[in-house]
Design an enzyme around this catalytic site. Structure first.
Site, short mmCIF file in Angstrom:
data_model
loop_
_atom_site.label_atom_id
_atom_site.label_comp_id
_atom_site.label_asym_id
_atom_site.label_seq_id
_atom_site.Cartn_x
_atom_site.Cartn_y
_atom_site.Cartn_z
N CYS A 10 46.64 40.92 41.22
CA CYS A 10 45.42 40.34 40.64
C CYS A 10 44.75 41.31 39.67
O CYS A 10 43.84 40.94 38.95
CB CYS A 10 44.44 39.92 41.73
N ASP A 30 42.89 43.90 40.39
CA ASP A 30 41.60 44.44 40.84
C ASP A 30 41.75 45.87 41.35
O ASP A 30 42.76 46.23 41.95
CB ASP A 30 41.02 43.55 41.94
N CYS A 35 37.15 41.00 41.86
CA CYS A 35 36.57 39.69 42.12
C CYS A 35 35.36 39.81 43.04
O CYS A 35 35.08 40.87 43.61
CB CYS A 35 37.63 38.79 42.76
N CYS A 81 41.66 40.74 49.38
CA CYS A 81 40.54 41.50 48.79
C CYS A 81 39.95 42.45 49.84
O CYS A 81 39.55 43.57 49.53
CB CYS A 81 39.46 40.57 48.28
#
Ligand code: FES
Length: 145
Positions: free
Chosen positions: A33, A35, A59, A103
């Protein structure tokens, strides 16, 4: 979809920033992603985490989990901080949607990376701490809720 706590920690994240001359700092990312999370820890001579700060390029769930993770590790010993797993962070946030579980793993790994750096700088071994991965997608399994 998101709990009130997730929304609160996303809209009003705690402990954002950097620590000058941190006892330990760690950066982890997720190549999939894109991140990235960086965690700074200030640890006193008794091995207690006095201050934790983070910078997250990621995010909303990554920001909320970093915020909660810093809150959870503050005041804990380095050994106790190992118990702040991604599952513990998710529980403290009243859960995350399944697609956002990774996450929270970024937050767990960022803590581990900062602790690893602290241990390395001080020539100590933190029992149960494994060398962190830079890209969490490479790590095998993690707790899902
Ligand atoms: Fe990658 Fe949240 S989507 S950390």
């Amino acid at each position: 979809m998101y709990s009130d706590k997730v929304i609160d920690h996303f809209s009003n994240p705690r402990n954002v920033g950097e620590i000058e001359n941190p006892s330990g700092v760690g950066t982890v990312g997720n190549a999939k992603c894109g991140d990235i999370m960086r965690m700074y820890l200030d640890i006193d001579d008794d091995g207690v985490i006095r201050e934790a700060k983070f910078k997250t390029f990621g995010c909303g769930a990554a920001i909320a989990t970093s915020s909660m993770a810093t809150e959870l590790v503050k005041g804990k010993t380095v050994q106790e901080a190992l118990e702040v797993t991604n599952k513990a962070v998710m529980e403290a946030l009243d859960g995350l949607p399944p697609v956002k579980v990774h996450c929270s793993l970024l937050a767990e790994e960022a803590i581990h990376a900062a602790l690893w750096d602290y241990a390395k700088k001080n020539g100590i071994v933190i029992e149960g701490l494994q060398e962190p991965v830079e890209d969490i997608e490479e790590s095998a399994e993690y707790d899902k809720m």
